[in-house]
Motif scaffolding. Sequence first.
Motif, PDB file in Angstrom:
ATOM      1  N   VAL A   1     -10.095 -48.606  64.470  1.00 44.39           N
ATOM      2  CA  VAL A   1     -10.916 -47.390  64.424  1.00 44.39           C
ATOM      3  C   VAL A   1     -11.248 -46.955  65.830  1.00 44.39           C
ATOM      4  O   VAL A   1     -11.574 -47.703  66.680  1.00 44.39           O
TER       5      VAL A   1
ATOM      6  N   GLU B   1     -20.227 -49.286  64.570  1.00 48.47           N
ATOM      7  CA  GLU B   1     -20.557 -50.286  63.562  1.00 48.47           C
ATOM      8  C   GLU B   1     -19.324 -50.627  62.733  1.00 48.47           C
ATOM      9  O   GLU B   1     -18.509 -49.763  62.429  1.00 48.47           O
ATOM     10  N   GLU B   2     -19.203 -51.887  62.403  1.00 53.47           N
ATOM     11  CA  GLU B   2     -18.102 -52.340  61.558  1.00 53.47           C
ATOM     12  C   GLU B   2     -18.681 -53.062  60.351  1.00 53.47           C
ATOM     13  O   GLU B   2     -19.812 -53.554  60.402  1.00 53.47           O
ATOM     14  N   ASP B   3     -17.887 -53.153  59.327  1.00 50.28           N
ATOM     15  CA  ASP B   3     -18.286 -53.849  58.109  1.00 50.28           C
ATOM     16  C   ASP B   3     -19.622 -53.309  57.591  1.00 50.28           C
ATOM     17  O   ASP B   3     -20.648 -53.982  57.595  1.00 50.28           O
TER      18      ASP B   3
ATOM     19  N   MET C   1     -11.912 -52.258  60.471  1.00 48.80           N
ATOM     20  CA  MET C   1     -13.231 -51.841  60.005  1.00 48.80           C
ATOM     21  C   MET C   1     -13.212 -51.791  58.479  1.00 48.80           C
ATOM     22  O   MET C   1     -12.285 -51.288  57.883  1.00 48.80           O
ATOM     23  N   LYS C   2     -14.277 -52.325  57.893  1.00 48.30           N
ATOM     24  CA  LYS C   2     -14.422 -52.297  56.441  1.00 48.30           C
ATOM     25  C   LYS C   2     -15.665 -51.486  56.084  1.00 48.30           C
ATOM     26  O   LYS C   2     -16.698 -51.604  56.726  1.00 48.30           O
TER      27      LYS C   2
ATOM     28  N   GLU D   1     -10.649 -50.127  53.994  1.00 49.29           N
ATOM     29  CA  GLU D   1     -10.353 -50.697  55.302  1.00 49.29           C
ATOM     30  C   GLU D   1      -9.523 -49.739  56.138  1.00 49.29           C
ATOM     31  O   GLU D   1      -8.723 -48.975  55.621  1.00 49.29           O
TER      32      GLU D   1
END
Length: 180
Positions: free
Chosen positions: A180, A135-137, A1-2, A176
Amino acid sequence: MKIGLVRHFKVQKDLPKGKMATPADLKKWFDEYDVADIEYMKCDLGNIKWKQCYSSTLPRAVKTAQHIYQGEIVHLDDLCEIPAPTFNGKIKLPFLFWAIGVRFFAYLKKDTRSDIRKTKEKIKRVFDEIIKSGEEDVLIVSHAAIMIYIRKELLNRGFRGPKFKVANNGQLYIFEKENV
């Protein structure tokens, strides 16, 4: 994940040079700063396809987010800047003294310490929701002082990312976390 953090673009409101100012002058300057326009610029988003963008509701952050992100933006009051401390009296001091003093006095004034504590709680809630949603990024557009606390919260949650004392306007800081 960012998670990408971006401080809003530079505000077109310079500090007055050589001017003596009262606490009322300082408050007026902050009020004008809050609604001043920004200097649009390029922002390198690291060739990452950011899937979601969150922004403070203050105009400078909203305009920055709209300029750098093409999708839907979620506007959150919880990402707004920590209010500057207020002062009473009519003493006139150099404006630069007030500008520097705002940071110093933030730790001495009870109401400002309370604002900082509330801000930390808001940031935790924001990240609880982001992580819960899966949610990612995620891209976040916010402000200099609150970004210091956002960074600390990300590190506390196991993210890794760059150090900064005061985030540069329009610069991406990527944090990052694996699994997660």
